[in-house]
Design a protein around this motif. Structure first.
Motif, PDB file in Angstrom:
ATOM      1  N   MET A   1       0.830  -1.199   0.000  1.00 22.58           N
ATOM      2  CA  MET A   1       0.000   0.000   0.000  1.00 22.58           C
ATOM      3  C   MET A   1       0.870   1.257   0.000  1.00 22.58           C
ATOM      4  N   LYS A   2       1.961   1.206   0.728  1.00 14.75           N
ATOM      5  CA  LYS A   2       2.900   2.328   0.734  1.00 14.75           C
ATOM      6  C   LYS A   2       3.460   2.573  -0.666  1.00 14.75           C
ATOM      7  N   SER A   3       3.802   1.493  -1.368  1.00 12.11           N
ATOM      8  CA  SER A   3       4.340   1.610  -2.721  1.00 12.11           C
ATOM      9  C   SER A   3       3.315   2.191  -3.684  1.00 12.11           C
ATOM     10  N   VAL A   4       2.067   1.753  -3.565  1.00 11.32           N
ATOM     11  CA  VAL A   4       1.001   2.270  -4.425  1.00 11.32           C
ATOM     12  C   VAL A   4       0.814   3.765  -4.200  1.00 11.32           C
ATOM     13  N   CYS A   5       0.817   4.196  -2.949  1.00 12.63           N
ATOM     14  CA  CYS A   5       0.631   5.621  -2.641  1.00 12.63           C
ATOM     15  C   CYS A   5       1.760   6.462  -3.210  1.00 12.63           C
ATOM     16  N   TYR A   6       2.983   5.953  -3.117  1.00 17.33           N
ATOM     17  CA  TYR A   6       4.122   6.722  -3.630  1.00 17.33           C
ATOM     18  C   TYR A   6       4.065   6.819  -5.154  1.00 17.33           C
ATOM     19  N   LYS A   7       3.645   5.727  -5.802  1.00 18.19           N
ATOM     20  CA  LYS A   7       3.612   5.707  -7.261  1.00 18.19           C
ATOM     21  C   LYS A   7       2.474   6.548  -7.818  1.00 18.19           C
ATOM     22  N   TYR A   8       1.293   6.445  -7.203  1.00 20.52           N
ATOM     23  CA  TYR A   8       0.115   7.111  -7.767  1.00 20.52           C
ATOM     24  C   TYR A   8      -0.060   8.527  -7.235  1.00 20.52           C
ATOM     25  N   TYR A   9       0.086   8.690  -5.907  1.00 23.14           N
ATOM     26  CA  TYR A   9      -0.138  10.010  -5.315  1.00 23.14           C
ATOM     27  C   TYR A   9       1.129  10.850  -5.276  1.00 23.14           C
ATOM     28  N   ASP A  10       2.288  10.195  -5.455  1.00 25.62           N
ATOM     29  CA  ASP A  10       3.563  10.904  -5.490  1.00 25.62           C
ATOM     30  C   ASP A  10       3.907  11.537  -4.139  1.00 25.62           C
ATOM     31  N   PHE A  11       3.543  10.863  -3.061  1.00 25.22           N
ATOM     32  CA  PHE A  11       4.021  11.254  -1.748  1.00 25.22           C
ATOM     33  C   PHE A  11       4.121  10.022  -0.869  1.00 25.22           C
ATOM     34  N   LYS A  12       4.847  10.177   0.219  1.00 24.67           N
ATOM     35  CA  LYS A  12       5.160   9.043   1.080  1.00 24.67           C
ATOM     36  C   LYS A  12       4.070   8.808   2.117  1.00 24.67           C
ATOM     37  N   VAL A  13       3.673   7.557   2.268  1.00 23.31           N
ATOM     38  CA  VAL A  13       2.872   7.103   3.397  1.00 23.31           C
ATOM     39  C   VAL A  13       3.764   6.192   4.225  1.00 23.31           C
ATOM     40  N   ASP A  14       3.861   6.455   5.500  1.00 22.72           N
ATOM     41  CA  ASP A  14       4.745   5.690   6.370  1.00 22.72           C
ATOM     42  C   ASP A  14       4.012   4.473   6.916  1.00 22.72           C
ATOM     43  N   PHE A  15       4.498   3.291   6.607  1.00 18.96           N
ATOM     44  CA  PHE A  15       3.905   2.060   7.136  1.00 18.96           C
ATOM     45  C   PHE A  15       4.488   1.798   8.521  1.00 18.96           C
ATOM     46  N   LEU A  16       3.672   2.030   9.560  1.00 13.49           N
ATOM     47  CA  LEU A  16       4.140   1.847  10.930  1.00 13.49           C
ATOM     48  C   LEU A  16       4.318   0.386  11.284  1.00 13.49           C
ATOM     49  N   GLY A  17       3.415  -0.460  10.781  1.00 12.25           N
ATOM     50  CA  GLY A  17       3.501  -1.877  11.084  1.00 12.25           C
ATOM     51  C   GLY A  17       2.146  -2.544  11.079  1.00 12.25           C
ATOM     52  N   SER A  18       2.165  -3.835  11.294  1.00 16.71           N
ATOM     53  CA  SER A  18       0.932  -4.627  11.305  1.00 16.71           C
ATOM     54  C   SER A  18       0.656  -5.125  12.717  1.00 16.71           C
ATOM     55  N   ILE A  19      -0.619  -5.336  12.979  1.00 13.42           N
ATOM     56  CA  ILE A  19      -1.074  -5.869  14.269  1.00 13.42           C
ATOM     57  C   ILE A  19      -1.761  -7.209  13.993  1.00 13.42           C
ATOM     58  N   ASP A  20      -1.294  -8.255  14.644  1.00 14.06           N
ATOM     59  CA  ASP A  20      -1.840  -9.592  14.402  1.00 14.06           C
ATOM     60  C   ASP A  20      -3.267  -9.734  14.917  1.00 14.06           C
ATOM     61  N   TYR A  21      -4.025 -10.575  14.233  1.00 14.32           N
ATOM     62  CA  TYR A  21      -5.322 -10.982  14.766  1.00 14.32           C
ATOM     63  C   TYR A  21      -5.069 -11.851  16.000  1.00 14.32           C
ATOM     64  N   ASP A  22      -5.832 -11.616  17.051  1.00 12.41           N
ATOM     65  CA  ASP A  22      -5.648 -12.366  18.295  1.00 12.41           C
ATOM     66  C   ASP A  22      -7.012 -12.563  18.945  1.00 12.41           C
ATOM     67  N   ASN A  23      -7.363 -13.823  19.228  1.00  8.82           N
ATOM     68  CA  ASN A  23      -8.638 -14.107  19.880  1.00  8.82           C
ATOM     69  C   ASN A  23      -8.766 -13.427  21.233  1.00  8.82           C
ATOM     70  N   ALA A  24      -7.634 -13.117  21.841  1.00 10.28           N
ATOM     71  CA  ALA A  24      -7.676 -12.462  23.153  1.00 10.28           C
ATOM     72  C   ALA A  24      -8.329 -11.096  23.084  1.00 10.28           C
ATOM     73  N   VAL A  25      -8.350 -10.486  21.883  1.00  9.57           N
ATOM     74  CA  VAL A  25      -8.920  -9.145  21.751  1.00  9.57           C
ATOM     75  C   VAL A  25     -10.419  -9.182  21.995  1.00  9.57           C
ATOM     76  N   TRP A  26     -11.143 -10.037  21.268  1.00  6.43           N
ATOM     77  CA  TRP A  26     -12.591 -10.073  21.464  1.00  6.43           C
ATOM     78  C   TRP A  26     -12.950 -10.623  22.839  1.00  6.43           C
ATOM     79  N   GLN A  27     -12.102 -11.497  23.362  1.00  5.28           N
ATOM     80  CA  GLN A  27     -12.361 -11.997  24.707  1.00  5.28           C
ATOM     81  C   GLN A  27     -12.224 -10.888  25.750  1.00  5.28           C
TER      82      GLN A  27
END
Length: 323
Positions: free
Chosen positions: A259-285
């Protein structure tokens, strides 16, 4: 047994705190193009991590359609809400409510509105400087979903602009649409009406395949009078920060880079990818148990992901990690 969260916080990290003269209040805004991607979960988790790093945090619940920050902390709705600030009967500081987490407070959102509620750009511009006066190191704004003008304005005024997506195609598409809306909204103040309307029409033509394939926001602005492209340079120094939540696979985890690459190519500016958060059953619990997952399970990989995200956003010179 009650958890000794204060001692846990001290074990996790030690920090070198700046003096009161050096500290400045920062506003972080969490937004998304689509609902149901976990904004309140991410907002509350970021606040808890910041508190573990020794910072004070106030969460401002600006989800106009379903304020539930109080629920995330296992609390009942407060009688006073941010509605009283906009009505002029309370100051913003009078609405701050402490949670069970040390150094984390919140301001109750609209929960007692039985008719559609909306905020104007002018109201948001009045709110932002008042948030700067709150007695906290960080103010995190939990926005509702979608590219409403008030959401876009709040994001524009924030020190950190955090955009949340899930790996689902509907969320990814709406994230791109949100970015486009944010760019257009931000450029509106720097353009004459005719140039702005012309730009919007050109974007529509491009969307429907009537424009050249290699169309670029930035190229178009440079080649047409009436709009100042300085906004793009500002986005390179203070970019949108992307978080992808509820990742279930390696492909999901790496989605942010694409997604960061697409934004840089199409919009011509940087989007900073901070990171991903895993799915965890503990969240809904934890939601069902009305206890934040980072309090119920403070030493999981999920907690580590949020800690890493916070450390990326904070000046690393402030920190001396002892993990």
């Amino acid at each position: 047994m009650e958890r000794d969260f204060e001692n846990e916080s001290q074990d996790v990290i030690a920090i070198k705190r700046p003096s009161s003269q050096e500290r400045t209040n920062q506003i972080w805004t969490v937004a998304s193009g689509k609902g149901g991607v976990g904004k309140t979960f991410v907002t509350s988790s970021l606040a808890i991590c910041l508190s573990k790093l020794g910072h004070s945090v106030v969460i401002v619940d600006l989800d106009l359609s379903g304020a539930n920050v109080h629920t995330a902390f296992g609390m009942s709705p407060a009688s006073n809400s941010i509605r009283h600030f906009f009505e002029g009967s309370k100051t913003l500081s009078e609405l701050v409510i402490p949670t069970q987490v040390p150094r984390v407070s919140y301001i109750q959102g609209f929960w007692d509105a039985w008719t559609p509620t909306d905020l104007s750009v002018e109201q948001v511009r009045h709110l932002a400087p008042e948030m700067k006066k709150l007695n906290a190191d960080y103010v995190i704004v939990d926005l509702g979903a979608g590219a409403l003008e008030s959401h876009l304005e709040m994001l524009k005024l924030a020190d950190e602009k955090i955009l949340l997506s899930s790996p689902e195609p509907t969320s990814i598409e709406k994230t791109y649409r949100f970015i486009e809306s944010f760019v257009c909204h931000s450029l509106k103040d720097h353009s004459i009406p005719e140039a702005y309307d012309h730009m919007i029409q050109q974007l529509r033509n491009h969307r429907h395949g009537f424009s050249e394939k290699n169309f670029s926001f930035r190229t178009y602005l440079r080649e047409n009078s009436g709009i100042q492209p300085d906004f793009f340079d500002a986005l390179m120094t203070k970019p949108l920060r992307l978080i992808v939540n509820s990742c279930r696979s390696q492909a999901n985890t790496e989605l942010g880079h694409a997604m960061k690459s697409v934004c840089y190519k199409y919009y011509d500016f940087k989007v900073d990818f901070l990171g991903s958060i895993d799915y965890d059953n503990a969240v809904w619990q934890s939601i069902r148990n009305r206890e934040p997952v980072l309090i119920a399970q403070p030493f999981t990989p999920l907690a580590g992901q949020f800690l890493t995200t916070c450390k990326q956003l904070i000046d690393p010179k402030e920190l001396r990690a002892v993990i």
